[in-house]
Scaffold this active site. Structure first.
Site, PDB file in Angstrom:
ATOM      1  N   LYS A  18     -16.778  81.131  52.219  1.00  0.00           N
ATOM      2  CA  LYS A  18     -18.024  80.347  52.173  1.00  0.00           C
ATOM      3  C   LYS A  18     -18.157  79.683  50.795  1.00  0.00           C
ATOM      4  O   LYS A  18     -18.479  78.501  50.694  1.00  0.00           O
ATOM      5  CB  LYS A  18     -19.215  81.263  52.403  1.00  0.00           C
ATOM      6  N   ASN A  19     -17.853  80.440  49.741  1.00  0.00           N
ATOM      7  CA  ASN A  19     -18.110  79.941  48.391  1.00  0.00           C
ATOM      8  C   ASN A  19     -17.064  78.957  47.904  1.00  0.00           C
ATOM      9  O   ASN A  19     -17.240  78.332  46.863  1.00  0.00           O
ATOM     10  CB  ASN A  19     -18.258  81.114  47.420  1.00  0.00           C
ATOM     11  N   ARG A  66     -29.499  77.194  47.543  1.00  0.00           N
ATOM     12  CA  ARG A  66     -29.394  76.653  46.191  1.00  0.00           C
ATOM     13  C   ARG A  66     -27.995  76.140  45.900  1.00  0.00           C
ATOM     14  O   ARG A  66     -27.782  75.367  44.980  1.00  0.00           O
ATOM     15  CB  ARG A  66     -29.837  77.654  45.156  1.00  0.00           C
ATOM     16  N   CYS A  86     -34.174  83.028  43.493  1.00  0.00           N
ATOM     17  CA  CYS A  86     -33.923  83.632  44.806  1.00  0.00           C
ATOM     18  C   CYS A  86     -33.978  85.156  44.635  1.00  0.00           C
ATOM     19  O   CYS A  86     -34.259  85.663  43.549  1.00  0.00           O
ATOM     20  CB  CYS A  86     -32.581  83.190  45.370  1.00  0.00           C
ATOM     21  N   ARG A 131     -32.157  81.438  38.981  1.00  0.00           N
ATOM     22  CA  ARG A 131     -30.911  80.696  39.193  1.00  0.00           C
ATOM     23  C   ARG A 131     -30.955  79.365  38.441  1.00  0.00           C
ATOM     24  O   ARG A 131     -31.065  78.309  39.023  1.00  0.00           O
ATOM     25  CB  ARG A 131     -30.684  80.466  40.687  1.00  0.00           C
ATOM     26  N   ASP A 180     -20.760  89.806  43.863  1.00  0.00           N
ATOM     27  CA  ASP A 180     -21.039  89.678  45.295  1.00  0.00           C
ATOM     28  C   ASP A 180     -20.581  90.892  46.091  1.00  0.00           C
ATOM     29  O   ASP A 180     -20.856  90.976  47.287  1.00  0.00           O
ATOM     30  CB  ASP A 180     -20.385  88.417  45.871  1.00  0.00           C
ATOM     31  N   VAL A 211     -23.892  90.170  35.795  1.00  0.00           N
ATOM     32  CA  VAL A 211     -23.980  88.740  36.137  1.00  0.00           C
ATOM     33  C   VAL A 211     -25.395  88.390  36.578  1.00  0.00           C
ATOM     34  O   VAL A 211     -26.003  87.433  36.090  1.00  0.00           O
ATOM     35  CB  VAL A 211     -22.948  88.382  37.227  1.00  0.00           C
ATOM     36  N   ARG A 249     -25.999  83.917  56.882  1.00  0.00           N
ATOM     37  CA  ARG A 249     -25.653  82.863  55.925  1.00  0.00           C
ATOM     38  C   ARG A 249     -24.199  82.980  55.496  1.00  0.00           C
ATOM     39  O   ARG A 249     -23.569  81.998  55.149  1.00  0.00           O
ATOM     40  CB  ARG A 249     -26.548  82.963  54.680  1.00  0.00           C
TER      41      ARG A 249
HETATM   42  C1  EPZ Z   1     -21.774  81.416  42.771  1.00  0.00           C
HETATM   43  O1  EPZ Z   1     -23.127  81.115  42.505  1.00  0.00           O
HETATM   44  C2  EPZ Z   1     -21.749  82.064  44.156  1.00  0.00           C
HETATM   45  N1  EPZ Z   1     -22.293  81.145  45.146  1.00  0.00           N
HETATM   46  C3  EPZ Z   1     -22.589  83.344  44.152  1.00  0.00           C
HETATM   47  O2  EPZ Z   1     -22.435  83.951  45.434  1.00  0.00           O
HETATM   48  C4  EPZ Z   1     -22.035  84.290  43.095  1.00  0.00           C
HETATM   49  O3  EPZ Z   1     -22.840  85.457  43.040  1.00  0.00           O
HETATM   50  C5  EPZ Z   1     -22.023  83.592  41.727  1.00  0.00           C
HETATM   51  O4  EPZ Z   1     -21.273  82.365  41.812  1.00  0.00           O
HETATM   52  C6  EPZ Z   1     -21.398  84.448  40.649  1.00  0.00           C
HETATM   53  O5  EPZ Z   1     -20.088  84.787  41.010  1.00  0.00           O
HETATM   54  C7  EPZ Z   1     -21.518  80.123  45.586  1.00  0.00           C
HETATM   55  O6  EPZ Z   1     -20.397  79.946  45.152  1.00  0.00           O
HETATM   56  C8  EPZ Z   1     -22.114  79.250  46.657  1.00  0.00           C
HETATM   57  P1  EPZ Z   1     -23.243  81.095  38.543  1.00  0.00           P
HETATM   58  P2  EPZ Z   1     -23.512  80.214  41.196  1.00  0.00           P
HETATM   59  O7  EPZ Z   1     -23.708  79.734  38.171  1.00  0.00           O
HETATM   60  O8  EPZ Z   1     -22.422  79.292  40.880  1.00  0.00           O
HETATM   61  C9  EPZ Z   1     -26.254  82.119  35.037  1.00  0.00           C
HETATM   62  C10 EPZ Z   1     -23.114  84.876  47.468  1.00  0.00           C
HETATM   63  O9  EPZ Z   1     -23.633  85.983  47.699  1.00  0.00           O
HETATM   64  N2  EPZ Z   1     -26.367  80.652  34.921  1.00  0.00           N
HETATM   65  O10 EPZ Z   1     -21.803  81.442  38.353  1.00  0.00           O
HETATM   66  O11 EPZ Z   1     -24.864  79.684  41.436  1.00  0.00           O
HETATM   67  C11 EPZ Z   1     -26.832  82.653  36.336  1.00  0.00           C
HETATM   68  O12 EPZ Z   1     -28.223  82.903  36.219  1.00  0.00           O
HETATM   69  C12 EPZ Z   1     -23.587  84.060  46.285  1.00  0.00           C
HETATM   70  O13 EPZ Z   1     -22.174  84.374  48.133  1.00  0.00           O
HETATM   71  C13 EPZ Z   1     -27.037  80.096  33.838  1.00  0.00           C
HETATM   72  O14 EPZ Z   1     -27.537  80.811  32.979  1.00  0.00           O
HETATM   73  O15 EPZ Z   1     -23.603  81.348  40.077  1.00  0.00           O
HETATM   74  C14 EPZ Z   1     -26.043  83.927  36.524  1.00  0.00           C
HETATM   75  O16 EPZ Z   1     -26.621  84.961  35.752  1.00  0.00           O
HETATM   76  C15 EPZ Z   1     -24.782  84.702  45.589  1.00  0.00           C
HETATM   77  N3  EPZ Z   1     -27.129  78.737  33.764  1.00  0.00           N
HETATM   78  C16 EPZ Z   1     -24.661  83.588  35.977  1.00  0.00           C
HETATM   79  O17 EPZ Z   1     -24.866  82.471  35.100  1.00  0.00           O
HETATM   80  C17 EPZ Z   1     -26.563  77.904  34.693  1.00  0.00           C
HETATM   81  O18 EPZ Z   1     -26.658  76.670  34.552  1.00  0.00           O
HETATM   82  C18 EPZ Z   1     -23.621  83.209  37.021  1.00  0.00           C
HETATM   83  O19 EPZ Z   1     -24.185  82.175  37.818  1.00  0.00           O
HETATM   84  C19 EPZ Z   1     -25.879  78.489  35.783  1.00  0.00           C
HETATM   85  C20 EPZ Z   1     -25.791  79.871  35.874  1.00  0.00           C
END
Ligand code: EPZ
Length: 434
Positions: free
Chosen positions: A22-23, A96, A120, A125, A319, A341, A411
């Site tokens: 999915k990701n 998102r 969320c 996020r 995840d 994370v 989802r």
């Molecule tokens: C991706 O989300 C995945 N979703 C998430 O999977 C996964 O948990 C996450 O990566 C971490 O591995 C998809 O790929 C669709 P991040 P993403 O930006 O890219 C912080 C699932 O269950 N951050 O890597 O949105 C954030 O708050 C989902 O399949 C900032 O501070 O996650 C978090 O603490 C849930 N500023 C960390 O970084 C930003 O601009 C990682 O977030 C962006 C993120």
């Protein structure tokens, strides 16, 4: 709203295959916005999030059609109208990950309006790192009425060097956004502290097949030499490492013996390391593709307590934190789970406790005291992976577990109840009153 009714205590046995990721599929679909030629993706899972992305892309002038018959399921994406570049709030708020259309749309059309994704269930996020990266490429970014409004001066971004690291490591979708946008920029872009998740390497593989010039994807430093345009391509989505890990936990939870096909083992070394330390046996068969391996999963009679800390790839994936926690509830001793994370990603803790788990949370750490067994109960799903954790607990618990609001699960897991039933689980989907 549907619920899963699970009669626990059945050993899982038999064979199952892992679906496409999915990701990976979500940013791969968004990459189709970078060209006006058809892009064909194979092994796209049939999930609620994928259908949401199809709806969003349709609104953005990208026609999406899927082959219903046969497998692996192929999805064809073809942009035929680039006049509307607004990803509206009522779609983005349901998923998102919609934010991953921002980079491709800005690069190709010179403008993009995307609703800021809200928070969320797993925490805040933010997208500040996405915006830092796009600004470095010359984008003008304004915030208005909850939307990000991005424009490329003169209609084209320009290459630059950008550091994408944040307080919790890098950003997966932020890396996908900046990497995709940089493919059409004037000049060369270097992303330092890029996300190393295998889904990023998969997006880069499609982009290069479309004519991009990306090197280093999957490592902390990614280099993109901008080109004038991209053409159509075909690509197969990598298998879903989170689904694979979830199925491994399911086999272990029930002391079962399951043959899991198409495991992206090469992307799961941290997961296999922790499962092995726990006493789970993951036995791979020889394979000429390290991302599609058939593995037999069994476990020792007594599970040993371990420490698990989630980190950006190649560390243990956040995840799989909830699913691993469900499994640790049955270990013989105290395990420690630390979430680095998404420090608030613990909505499953209260629900697992309703099933007799002994969990003690202190901030971003949970001490899991193993118990002799869990007891079935009605529980509430809150987010995708927490839901999976409750299903796993229900498979092992004595008596009946009702997991309410399984739309969260739909989802990210395709037809999960039917696939688990094929392995011997007593699980049915029913409408519920909650
Ligand atoms: C991706 O989300 C995945 N979703 C998430 O999977 C996964 O948990 C996450 O990566 C971490 O591995 C998809 O790929 C669709 P991040 P993403 O930006 O890219 C912080 C699932 O269950 N951050 O890597 O949105 C954030 O708050 C989902 O399949 C900032 O501070 O996650 C978090 O603490 C849930 N500023 C960390 O970084 C930003 O601009 C990682 O977030 C962006 C993120």
């Amino acid at each position: 709203m549907d619920a899963f009714h699970i009669e626990g205590g059945r050993r899982l046995e038999g064979e199952i295959s892992v679906n496409g990721s999915k990701n990976a599929a979500l940013p791969l679909m968004a990459a189709a916005l970078l060209t006006n030629e058809p892009v064909v993706l194979r092994s796209v899972p049939d999930l609620a999030d994928i259908r949401n992305m199809q709806k969003l892309l349709d609104e953005l002038g990208c026609e999406v059609s899927s082959s219903e018959s046969g497998s692996p399921r192929a999805v064809t994406l073809h942009v035929n109208d680039e006049s509307i570049s607004h990803a509206r709030y009522d779609i983005v708020r349901t998923m998102r990950a919609s934010v991953c259309v921002l980079g491709p749309m800005l690069a190709r059309r010179g403008r993009a309006r995307v609703s800021m994704p809200g928070g969320c269930a797993i925490g805040e996020r933010p997208i500040d790192l996405h915006l830092r990266g796009l600004r470095a490429l010359g984008a003008q970014i304004e915030l208005d009425e909850g939307d990000v409004i991005a424009t490329a001066p003169g209609g084209r971004l320009r290459g630059a060097t950008v550091f994408l690291g944040g307080p919790f490591g890098s950003t997966v979708l932020g890396t996908a956004n900046v990497m995709s946008a940089a493919t059409l920029a004037q000049g060369t872009t270097v992303i330092e502290s890029a996300a190393c998740e295998p889904e990023i390497a998969d997006v880069a593989a499609l982009l290069n097949a479309m004519g991009a010039r990306i090197s280093g994807a999957g490592t902390p430093r990614v280099t993109i030499e901008g080109v004038d345009q991209l053409h159509g391509a075909e690509h197969s989505v990598i298998p879903d490492r989170i689904e694979a890990g979830t199925l491994m936990c399911a086999a272990a939870m029930t002391n079962g013996s399951v043959q899991i096909h198409d495991v992206p083992l090469d992307s799961m070394l941290a997961v296999v390391d922790r499962l092995t330390a726990l006493g789970v046996v993951v036995q791979p068969e020889p394979s000429d593709d390290p991302q599609r391996v058939s593995c037999r999963v069994t476990c020792e009679r007594v599970l040993k307590p371990i420490r698990v800390t989630t980190q950006p790839h190649p560390g243990f994936p956040t995840d799989l934190q909830a699913q691993m926690m469900a499994l640790l509830c049955l270990a013989d001793g105290n395990s420690i789970v630390t979430e680095k994370v998404f420090p608030e990603r613990f909505l499953h803790v209260a629900e697992l406790s309703r099933m007799g788990a002994e969990l003690h949370r202190q901030g971003a750490t949970v001490v899991v005291t193993g118990v002799r067994g869990l007891r079935g109960a009605p529980v509430m799903a809150s987010d995708l992976r927490a839901s999976a954790s409750l299903v796993l607990a229900g498979l092992a618990a004595a008596g009946e577990t009702v997991v309410n609001r399984v739309y969260h699960l739909d989802r990210g897991y395709e037809n999960l109840e039917a696939r688990l039933e094929q392995l011997g689980a007593a699980i049915t989907r029913r409408g519920d009153s909650v």
